[in-house]
Scaffold this motif. Sequence first.
Motif, mmCIF file in Angstrom:
data_model
loop_
_atom_site.group_PDB
_atom_site.id
_atom_site.type_symbol
_atom_site.label_atom_id
_atom_site.label_comp_id
_atom_site.label_asym_id
_atom_site.label_seq_id
_atom_site.Cartn_x
_atom_site.Cartn_y
_atom_site.Cartn_z
ATOM 1 N N MET A 226 0.822 -1.205 0.000
ATOM 2 C CA MET A 226 0.000 0.000 0.000
ATOM 3 C C MET A 226 0.856 1.256 0.000
ATOM 4 O O MET A 226 0.546 2.238 -0.680
ATOM 5 N N GLY A 227 1.952 1.232 0.761
ATOM 6 C CA GLY A 227 2.792 2.419 0.874
ATOM 7 C C GLY A 227 3.464 2.800 -0.431
ATOM 8 O O GLY A 227 3.598 3.992 -0.742
ATOM 9 N N GLY A 228 3.876 1.795 -1.229
ATOM 10 C CA GLY A 228 4.530 2.084 -2.506
ATOM 11 C C GLY A 228 3.632 2.862 -3.459
ATOM 12 O O GLY A 228 3.998 3.952 -3.927
ATOM 13 N N PRO A 229 2.428 2.336 -3.782
ATOM 14 C CA PRO A 229 1.513 3.102 -4.642
ATOM 15 C C PRO A 229 1.118 4.449 -4.053
ATOM 16 O O PRO A 229 0.949 5.423 -4.781
ATOM 17 N N LEU A 230 0.990 4.516 -2.721
ATOM 18 C CA LEU A 230 0.597 5.780 -2.098
ATOM 19 C C LEU A 230 1.675 6.834 -2.292
ATOM 20 O O LEU A 230 1.374 8.006 -2.575
ATOM 21 N N TYR A 231 2.940 6.450 -2.175
ATOM 22 C CA TYR A 231 4.022 7.412 -2.408
ATOM 23 C C TYR A 231 4.057 7.841 -3.876
ATOM 24 O O TYR A 231 4.273 9.020 -4.187
ATOM 25 N N LEU A 232 3.827 6.886 -4.787
ATOM 26 C CA LEU A 232 3.788 7.228 -6.209
ATOM 27 C C LEU A 232 2.658 8.212 -6.492
ATOM 28 O O LEU A 232 2.831 9.177 -7.256
ATOM 29 N N LEU A 233 1.501 8.006 -5.859
ATOM 30 C CA LEU A 233 0.377 8.925 -6.030
ATOM 31 C C LEU A 233 0.710 10.307 -5.473
ATOM 32 O O LEU A 233 0.282 11.324 -6.026
ATOM 33 N N PHE A 234 1.455 10.340 -4.378
ATOM 34 C CA PHE A 234 1.887 11.627 -3.816
ATOM 35 C C PHE A 234 2.744 12.384 -4.822
ATOM 36 O O PHE A 234 2.555 13.592 -5.028
ATOM 37 N N GLU A 235 3.683 11.688 -5.458
ATOM 38 C CA GLU A 235 4.553 12.347 -6.436
ATOM 39 C C GLU A 235 3.753 12.814 -7.654
ATOM 40 O O GLU A 235 4.024 13.874 -8.222
ATOM 41 N N ILE A 236 2.748 12.020 -8.069
ATOM 42 C CA ILE A 236 1.870 12.453 -9.165
ATOM 43 C C ILE A 236 1.126 13.714 -8.757
ATOM 44 O O ILE A 236 0.962 14.654 -9.551
ATOM 45 N N GLY A 237 0.673 13.757 -7.496
ATOM 46 C CA GLY A 237 -0.003 14.952 -6.997
ATOM 47 C C GLY A 237 0.901 16.172 -7.008
ATOM 48 O O GLY A 237 0.462 17.278 -7.336
ATOM 49 N N VAL A 238 2.174 15.992 -6.671
ATOM 50 C CA VAL A 238 3.128 17.109 -6.701
ATOM 51 C C VAL A 238 3.264 17.646 -8.124
ATOM 52 O O VAL A 238 3.297 18.867 -8.348
ATOM 53 N N VAL A 239 3.329 16.723 -9.098
ATOM 54 C CA VAL A 239 3.427 17.146 -10.502
ATOM 55 C C VAL A 239 2.180 17.928 -10.910
ATOM 56 O O VAL A 239 2.273 18.977 -11.574
ATOM 57 N N LEU A 240 1.001 17.455 -10.501
ATOM 58 C CA LEU A 240 -0.240 18.168 -10.828
ATOM 59 C C LEU A 240 -0.260 19.561 -10.203
ATOM 60 O O LEU A 240 -0.719 20.527 -10.828
ATOM 61 N N VAL A 241 0.220 19.657 -8.972
ATOM 62 C CA VAL A 241 0.268 20.957 -8.299
ATOM 63 C C VAL A 241 1.178 21.916 -9.061
ATOM 64 O O VAL A 241 0.854 23.098 -9.251
ATOM 65 N N LYS A 242 2.314 21.426 -9.537
ATOM 66 C CA LYS A 242 3.227 22.268 -10.320
ATOM 67 C C LYS A 242 2.572 22.734 -11.618
ATOM 68 O O LYS A 242 2.734 23.891 -12.032
ATOM 69 N N ILE A 243 1.818 21.831 -12.273
ATOM 70 C CA ILE A 243 1.129 22.203 -13.511
ATOM 71 C C ILE A 243 0.087 23.289 -13.240
ATOM 72 O O ILE A 243 -0.034 24.264 -13.997
ATOM 73 N N ILE A 244 -0.659 23.143 -12.145
ATOM 74 C CA ILE A 244 -1.674 24.147 -11.787
ATOM 75 C C ILE A 244 -1.018 25.488 -11.523
ATOM 76 O O ILE A 244 -1.510 26.542 -11.957
ATOM 77 N N GLU A 245 0.102 25.491 -10.828
ATOM 78 C CA GLU A 245 0.791 26.751 -10.528
ATOM 79 C C GLU A 245 1.336 27.402 -11.796
ATOM 80 O O GLU A 245 1.299 28.625 -11.933
ATOM 81 N N GLN A 246 1.825 26.572 -12.719
ATOM 82 C CA GLN A 246 2.315 27.128 -13.986
ATOM 83 C C GLN A 246 1.181 27.749 -14.787
ATOM 84 O O GLN A 246 1.332 28.826 -15.373
ATOM 85 N N LYS A 247 0.033 27.080 -14.818
ATOM 86 C CA LYS A 247 -1.116 27.629 -15.543
ATOM 87 C C LYS A 247 -1.648 28.877 -14.870
ATOM 88 O O LYS A 247 -2.088 29.815 -15.536
ATOM 89 N N ARG A 248 -1.615 28.904 -13.544
ATOM 90 C CA ARG A 248 -2.064 30.101 -12.836
ATOM 91 C C ARG A 248 -1.136 31.271 -13.131
ATOM 92 O O ARG A 248 -1.582 32.409 -13.312
ATOM 93 N N ALA A 249 0.166 30.980 -13.176
ATOM 94 C CA ALA A 249 1.126 32.042 -13.480
ATOM 95 C C ALA A 249 0.931 32.567 -14.892
ATOM 96 O O ALA A 249 1.153 33.755 -15.165
ATOM 97 N N GLY A 250 0.460 31.698 -15.806
ATOM 98 C CA GLY A 250 0.211 32.126 -17.181
ATOM 99 C C GLY A 250 -1.161 32.721 -17.384
ATOM 100 O O GLY A 250 -1.526 33.070 -18.510
ATOM 101 N N GLY A 251 -1.965 32.782 -16.317
ATOM 102 C CA GLY A 251 -3.296 33.389 -16.405
ATOM 103 C C GLY A 251 -4.375 32.455 -16.903
ATOM 104 O O GLY A 251 -5.498 32.891 -17.159
ATOM 105 N N GLU A 252 -4.086 31.150 -17.017
ATOM 106 C CA GLU A 252 -5.088 30.213 -17.524
ATOM 107 C C GLU A 252 -6.065 29.793 -16.435
ATOM 108 O O GLU A 252 -7.150 29.304 -16.715
ATOM 109 N N ILE A 253 -5.672 29.928 -15.171
ATOM 110 C CA ILE A 253 -6.539 29.557 -14.046
ATOM 111 C C ILE A 253 -6.843 30.818 -13.255
ATOM 112 O O ILE A 253 -5.931 31.514 -12.812
#
Length: 258
Positions: A226-253
Amino acid sequence: MLHYNLNLSAKGPGIRMNRGEIFQILTHLRKGLLKMVIVVILLGAALYPFSKTLLRHLRNPLQEDLVAFAIPEAFLSLLKLTLYASLFLSIPVIFYQVWKSLSSLLRSKGLKSSTLVLLTAIFLFYLGASFCYFVTLPFGIRFLLGYQSAHIKPMISVGKYISFCAGFIFAFGIIFELPLVLALLSYIRVITAAFLTRNRRYAILLIAVLSAVLTPTPDIFNMALMGGPLYLLFEIGVVLVKIIEQKRAGGEIPLPKS
């Protein structure tokens, strides 16, 4: 009006909720709870005639006979399995009622794609449950049964086996929501990618604790499953957060309302 400030990140305004908004959410949840219970009961009544078929499919990864250690155990185990199956199929309704309670608050923070978020949450739950049933659960069961020998033969209680499988399946369904939760928290400026990266070691510790709590058995192997997939999901979440911040900085969000 008294305000409650929940600021979970080092930066950003956080979520500001007044007492009226909290009471509104709780009122919606209370009304939705009755609907959830009705749906679960109706689905359970429809599923009970198929409970033995459900048990046969659930027993596939085991390849061992199940036993009942008490006279009513077989009957009660089928009722338990029916309840779990009913809850599993009721997830869209349960998520909808919970989301309906929170949607007004999130819309006030600028979130508009509520239907897409709800559908994503339902999809991620069933994706996690399917991953557990087809991959993690068979692997974990084979590993644990590998300790049997000529002097140790398993006698597996049907009730405990159902609880074991259901605990794993629902836990995986819930933890697969992690990327979506992180993305939503980033959208309303509760967390940032920098905050998550800076506190990664605490996230790993929390993942270990959650794996120990959510895993039906206390052994390290199943915790790692359980811990392995959960950590992988955490890293995927970090990537999504970075994408959201980049889009916000570009005015898309659009910026969330404070």
